[in-house]
Design a protein around this motif. Structure first.
Motif, short mmCIF file in Angstrom:
data_model
loop_
_atom_site.label_atom_id
_atom_site.label_comp_id
_atom_site.label_asym_id
_atom_site.label_seq_id
_atom_site.Cartn_x
_atom_site.Cartn_y
_atom_site.Cartn_z
N GLY A 97 0.78 -1.24 0.00
CA GLY A 97 0.00 0.00 0.00
C GLY A 97 0.81 1.29 0.00
N ALA A 98 2.15 1.19 -0.17
CA ALA A 98 3.00 2.38 -0.17
C ALA A 98 2.73 3.26 -1.38
CB ALA A 98 4.47 1.97 -0.12
N TYR A 99 2.86 4.55 -1.18
CA TYR A 99 2.66 5.53 -2.25
C TYR A 99 3.98 5.95 -2.89
CZ TYR A 99 -2.30 6.64 -2.31
OH TYR A 99 -3.64 6.60 -2.52
N GLY A 100 5.09 5.54 -2.30
CA GLY A 100 6.36 5.96 -2.87
C GLY A 100 7.52 5.13 -2.35
N TYR A 101 8.66 5.29 -3.00
CA TYR A 101 9.87 4.57 -2.62
C TYR A 101 11.04 5.47 -2.99
CZ TYR A 101 12.92 0.43 -1.99
OH TYR A 101 13.87 -0.48 -1.57
N ILE A 102 11.79 5.93 -2.01
CA ILE A 102 12.94 6.77 -2.29
C ILE A 102 14.18 6.22 -1.59
CG2 ILE A 102 11.70 8.91 -2.79
CD1 ILE A 102 12.05 9.74 0.08
N LEU A 103 15.32 6.55 -2.14
CA LEU A 103 16.58 6.04 -1.60
C LEU A 103 17.16 7.01 -0.59
CD1 LEU A 103 18.20 4.69 -4.90
CD2 LEU A 103 16.74 3.49 -3.27
N LYS A 104 17.95 6.49 0.34
CA LYS A 104 18.55 7.31 1.38
C LYS A 104 19.64 8.23 0.83
CE LYS A 104 17.35 4.27 5.21
NZ LYS A 104 17.81 3.46 6.34
N THR A 105 20.02 8.00 -0.41
CA THR A 105 20.99 8.87 -1.07
C THR A 105 20.30 10.06 -1.74
OG1 THR A 105 20.85 7.43 -3.02
CG2 THR A 105 22.67 7.04 -1.49
N SER A 106 18.97 10.11 -1.67
CA SER A 106 18.20 11.18 -2.31
C SER A 106 18.50 12.53 -1.66
CB SER A 106 16.71 10.91 -2.19
OG SER A 106 16.36 9.70 -2.80
N SER A 107 18.33 13.58 -2.43
CA SER A 107 18.51 14.94 -1.91
C SER A 107 17.33 15.32 -1.04
CB SER A 107 18.62 15.93 -3.07
OG SER A 107 17.39 15.98 -3.78
N LEU A 108 17.49 16.35 -0.22
CA LEU A 108 16.39 16.85 0.61
C LEU A 108 15.21 17.24 -0.27
CD1 LEU A 108 14.99 17.92 3.14
CD2 LEU A 108 16.29 20.05 2.84
N GLN A 109 15.51 17.85 -1.41
CA GLN A 109 14.44 18.30 -2.31
C GLN A 109 13.60 17.12 -2.79
OE1 GLN A 109 13.44 21.45 -3.02
NE2 GLN A 109 11.73 20.41 -4.02
N GLU A 110 14.28 15.99 -3.09
CA GLU A 110 13.54 14.83 -3.58
C GLU A 110 12.70 14.21 -2.46
OE1 GLU A 110 13.97 11.26 -6.75
OE2 GLU A 110 15.81 12.03 -5.88
N VAL A 111 13.25 14.14 -1.26
CA VAL A 111 12.50 13.61 -0.12
C VAL A 111 11.29 14.50 0.15
CG1 VAL A 111 12.56 13.05 2.34
CG2 VAL A 111 14.55 12.57 0.91
N LYS A 112 11.51 15.80 0.12
CA LYS A 112 10.44 16.78 0.33
C LYS A 112 9.35 16.62 -0.73
CE LYS A 112 9.63 21.77 0.12
NZ LYS A 112 10.28 23.09 -0.08
N THR A 113 9.76 16.49 -1.99
CA THR A 113 8.81 16.34 -3.10
C THR A 113 7.98 15.08 -2.92
OG1 THR A 113 10.25 17.51 -4.65
CG2 THR A 113 8.58 16.08 -5.61
N ALA A 114 8.64 13.98 -2.53
CA ALA A 114 7.93 12.71 -2.33
C ALA A 114 6.86 12.84 -1.25
CB ALA A 114 8.93 11.62 -1.95
N ILE A 115 7.20 13.51 -0.15
CA ILE A 115 6.27 13.67 0.96
C ILE A 115 5.08 14.54 0.56
CG2 ILE A 115 6.01 14.70 3.27
CD1 ILE A 115 8.98 13.82 3.73
N ILE A 116 5.35 15.63 -0.13
CA ILE A 116 4.27 16.54 -0.55
C ILE A 116 3.34 15.85 -1.55
CG2 ILE A 116 3.76 18.66 -1.83
CD1 ILE A 116 6.30 19.86 -0.55
N LYS A 117 3.91 15.15 -2.51
CA LYS A 117 3.09 14.46 -3.51
C LYS A 117 2.25 13.36 -2.85
CE LYS A 117 5.49 15.25 -7.90
NZ LYS A 117 4.29 15.71 -8.61
N ALA A 118 2.87 12.59 -1.96
CA ALA A 118 2.15 11.51 -1.29
C ALA A 118 0.98 12.07 -0.47
CB ALA A 118 3.09 10.72 -0.39
N SER A 119 1.20 13.21 0.18
CA SER A 119 0.14 13.83 1.00
C SER A 119 -1.06 14.22 0.15
CB SER A 119 0.67 15.06 1.73
OG SER A 119 0.87 16.14 0.84
N LYS A 120 -0.83 14.41 -1.15
CA LYS A 120 -1.90 14.78 -2.08
C LYS A 120 -2.47 13.55 -2.80
CE LYS A 120 0.08 19.35 -3.01
NZ LYS A 120 0.69 20.23 -4.05
#
Length: 208
Positions: A97-120
Motif C-alpha cells: 500500500g505504499a505511495y512511494g519509494y525513495i533512496l537514502k541517497t536522495s537529496s532533501l528536495q527529492e524527499v520533500k517532493t515525495a512527501i508533498i506528492k504523497a500527502s496529495k
C-alpha cells in the motif's frame, strides 16, 4: 502543514532528517520511532498524514509496518526509505500500500517532493527507479497468474464497483464474484479486501 512520522532505526539518520526538515515550512515532523512496533504505538495519537519508513528495521520490517499502519489509519500515505534499489522490495512495498519509494541517497528536495506528492495522493518514486518497468513486469506476471475472468474483475474493482455491481455487469451471481475476489487475494498474496482495493487502485492506470 503536512504531519510527518518517521520510522528509522539509526538515530544519526533520524537526527539528520529532523535537521533537514527544521526549516521546511510545509512539513512538520510529529514523531519518530526506531522500530515498527514503537511507531504503531504512536500512530493513533500523533495522527500523521505521511509515514516515512525504513524497510529493514528490528522487530518489524517496513512491509509489515505498512500493512498494519494502514489498517489503523487508512488515510495514511506511506513512503519507503531505503538504501537499496531492489525490485522485489519495491514491489512488496507497493503491494502493501505504499505511495512511494525513495533512496537514502536522495537529496532533501527529492524527499520533500515525495512527501508533498504523497500527502496529495500522488505516487512518487526515486528518479533512479524504473517504476514503469517494474509494474509492467508485475502486470505481466499477474496476467499469467490470474484467469481472464479474474483479470476483468480486478479491472472492475479498480473502477470502484461493488460485488453486486460486478455480478450484474458479468451476468453472474454475487457469490461467484465473492469467490473470485477470494481467489485473487490468495493468488496475489494479499490480505483482505482493503489490500485488494488498494492494489487494484494502484494498478488502475494499467487497466484503462
Amino acid at each position: 502543514m503536512i504531519r510527518l512520522l518517521i520510522a528509522e532505526d539509526h538515530q544519526s539518520l533520524i537526527d539528520g532528517l529532523l535537521l533537514l526538515f527544521k526549516d521546511v515550512q510545509e512539513i512538520e515532523v510529529v514523531g519518530t520511532a526506531k522500530d515498527g512496533k514503537e511507531l504503531l504505538e504512536k500512530l493513533d495519537f500523533k495522527k500523521p498524514d505521511v509515514l516515512l519508513t525504513d524497510i529493514s528495521m528490528p522487530r518489524m520490517n517496513g512491509v509489515e509496518l505498512c500493512k498494519k499502519a494502514l489498517k489503523i489509519r487508512p488515510s495514511l500515505k506511506v513512503i519507503a526509505f531505503s538504501m537499496f534499489n531492489n525490485e522485489d522490495a519495491i514491489r512488496e512495498m507497493i503491494k502493501a500500500g505504499a505511495y512511494g519509494y525513495i533512496l537514502k541517497t536522495s537529496s532533501l528536495q527529492e524527499v520533500k517532493t515525495a512527501i508533498i506528492k504523497a500527502s496529495k495522493g500522488q505516487r512518487y518514486f526515486d528518479a533512479s527507479i524504473n517504476i514503469n518497468e517494474i509494474e509492467s513486469n508485475e502486470i505481466s506476471n499477474n496476467k499469467t497468474i490470474l484467469s481472464p475472468s479474474e483479470t476483468k474483475i480486478l479491472k472492475l474493482i479498480a473502477q470502484g464497483k461493488t460485488s453486486s455491481e460486478i455480478a450484474e455487469i458479468r451476468f453472474t451471481a454475487v457469490s461467484t464474484i465473492i469467490k473470485h475476489r477470494k481467489n485473487i487475494i490468495q493468488k496475489l498474496g494479499l490480505q483482505g479486501k482493503g489490500e485488494l482495493l488498494r492494489y487494484a487502485l494502484q494498478k488502475h492506470q494499467h487497466y484503462k
